[in-house]
Scaffold this motif. Structure first.
Motif, PDB file in Angstrom:
ATOM      1  N   HIS A   4       0.831  -1.208   0.000  1.00 50.20           N
ATOM      2  CA  HIS A   4       0.000   0.000   0.000  1.00 50.20           C
ATOM      3  C   HIS A   4       0.860   1.251   0.000  1.00 50.20           C
ATOM      4  N   MET A  53      -9.747  -1.803  -2.203  1.00 51.05           N
ATOM      5  CA  MET A  53      -9.221  -2.619  -1.115  1.00 51.05           C
ATOM      6  C   MET A  53     -10.332  -3.098  -0.180  1.00 51.05           C
ATOM      7  N   ARG A  54     -11.317  -2.241   0.066  1.00 53.29           N
ATOM      8  CA  ARG A  54     -12.455  -2.673   0.894  1.00 53.29           C
ATOM      9  C   ARG A  54     -13.193  -3.827   0.233  1.00 53.29           C
ATOM     10  N   GLU A  57     -11.050  -6.907   0.687  1.00 52.77           N
ATOM     11  CA  GLU A  57     -11.116  -7.386   2.065  1.00 52.77           C
ATOM     12  C   GLU A  57     -12.458  -8.034   2.369  1.00 52.77           C
ATOM     13  N   ARG A  58     -13.524  -7.445   1.808  1.00 52.35           N
ATOM     14  CA  ARG A  58     -14.846  -8.012   2.036  1.00 52.35           C
ATOM     15  C   ARG A  58     -14.943  -9.398   1.410  1.00 52.35           C
ATOM     16  N   ARG A  60     -12.460 -11.439   0.839  1.00 53.73           N
ATOM     17  CA  ARG A  60     -11.624 -12.330   1.622  1.00 53.73           C
ATOM     18  C   ARG A  60     -12.308 -12.724   2.925  1.00 53.73           C
ATOM     19  N   PHE A  61     -12.971 -11.761   3.554  1.00 54.23           N
ATOM     20  CA  PHE A  61     -13.677 -12.042   4.804  1.00 54.23           C
ATOM     21  C   PHE A  61     -14.808 -13.031   4.577  1.00 54.23           C
TER      22      PHE A  61
END
Length: 413
Positions: A4, A53-54, A57-58, A60-61
């Protein structure tokens, strides 16, 4: 984090280039406007990067959540299986305290077996028998009652067979039988007379050898005692007796069990305390577990043994007297000590027989026992003539080969 930082540095570098070079390429833009354009570009890139990125991440979560749910389902399945196993071991009532007590005693027994302690003069002896796994297919009849576990009482034991192992071989069979869990339970019915309905079962212990040979208590008790193994055998069988009670109680909570115990158990203070603790952990079985003692041991009981019997009676356990050789006793006193059963050989009860010494008329025996709340059991009944003779003297219970030979529970389906 480094990833990042590199991207943000690239955004900042690009914005710097725009701020410096935009006025050179676009003549209408002054330097201040170039810096504003660079700032807007950097902010837009930062917002776009944050959005991407959100989203990553979502995603991946969500994948992790799906995997965790799968792991949780597997764990719940394993937990259910574990609870079923524990439930089967602890019984329908789920008495995990008593199950823990069994595990604690088993650890002690394994330690005793591994160290092979030498016998002492006051070695404890609980002469019991039970099986490693009691089959749920065993049929206890419509009206069930106590099972008497007795490895010392060989009155119903089959005769010795030629070619049986010598003492050294028997000792090795006993050791391997304990280590490999080859101690089996054989049950023999005790019936109500004259109906012949099975109300009791007496249990005999058998140890299987590596070649399938069966060693009876009459063969291994003396050898095991000399090798210091009798305490380990007896304690292990006590645990299996409790396991048997729990399994049977899942089908009929009124089933009871007679357990033959040597008075030496009570004289050994260390073991007796452990014995009391174990029975206290299984106090819910007091109505199903009847402790049995030989008449000779009751007559010669020391003060320690008497106190032990009083302690057990106060805990709610009742007693039985077997191997009776005389009847000239105070039945009321015996009943007050919580003895509820008396076992006598059938031949000693038949009319016209020499009989056992007694201080009352034989015809008054049944009434005297009833006044003391004691039931009479006639053992070693092998023919119909004996049954007829016992009915003439109003004996209420009978046991012997006539009603059934000792068999493993799996054979009683």
């Amino acid at each position: 984090m480094l990833y990042h930082s590199i991207i943000i540095a690239a955004y900042a570098l690009t914005a710097g280039v725009i701020a410096v070079q935009a006025p050179n390429y676009i003549k209408t833009i002054d330097p201040a406007t170039g810096y504003w354009a660079a700032g807007i570009f950097f902010l837009a890139c930062a917002l776009l990067h944050d959005f991407i990125m959100r989203h990553v991440e979502r995603s991946r979560f969500q994948r992790d959540l799906v995997r965790m749910r799968g792991d949780l389902a597997v764990a719940e399945t394993g937990l259910d299986r574990f609870e079923n196993i524990l439930g089967g071991l602890a019984g329908k009532d789920g008495n995990m305290d008593s199950f823990a007590a069994e595990m604690q005693m088993l650890r002690k027994l394994l330690k005793q077996l591994s160290t092979e302690q030498a016998p002492s003069e006051e070695e404890s002896e609980v002469i019991l028998s039970a099986e490693s796994e009691v089959s749920d297919s065993f049929d206890f009849g419509d009206e069930e009652a106590p099972v008497e576990l007795s490895s010392a009482n060989e009155e119903e034991q089959p005769a010795s067979v030629d070619g049986m192992p010598n003492d050294a071989e028997i000792l090795e069979i006993v050791r391997s039988g304990l280590q490999e869990n080859k101690v089996d339970l054989y049950l023999q019915p005790v019936v109500r007379l004259p109906q012949r309905r099975t109300l009791f079962y007496e249990a005999f212990s058998r140890i299987r050898g590596p070649k399938g040979e069966v060693i009876t208590p009459g063969q291994y008790l003396k050898v095991a005692e000399g090798a210091g193994l009798i305490g380990t055998i007896d304690n292990l069988l006590l645990i299996r007796c409790v396991q048997l009670i729990r399994r049977v109680r899942q089908r009929n909570s009124e089933v009871g069990f007679f357990v033959n115990i040597s008075a030496r158990t009570l004289r050994d203070t260390a073991f007796f305390n452990q014995f009391i603790e174990f029975l206290d952990q299984n106090n819910d079985l007091k109505d199903s577990l009847i402790l049995e003692f030989a008449q000779e041991e009751v007559d010669s009981a020391t003060e320690t043994v008497k106190k032990g019997l009083e302690t057990l009676a106060e805990m709610g356990f009742s007693f039985s007297m077997d191997r009776v050789q005389r009847l000239d006793m105070d039945f009321l006193l015996l009943g007050a000590a919580n003895f509820r059963y008396l076992k006598v050989a059938a031949a000693d009860l038949l009319p016209g027989s020499t009989g056992l010494p007694m201080n009352i008329h034989p015809d008054d025996l049944r009434e005297a026992l009833l006044r003391a709340d004691i039931e009479l059991i006639a053992s070693m009944i092998e023919d119909e003539d004996t049954v007829i003779g016992l009915l003439d003297v109003e004996v209420g219970f009978g046991q012997g080969y006539l009603f059934g030979v000792p068999r493993p529970p799996q054979a009683e389906s």
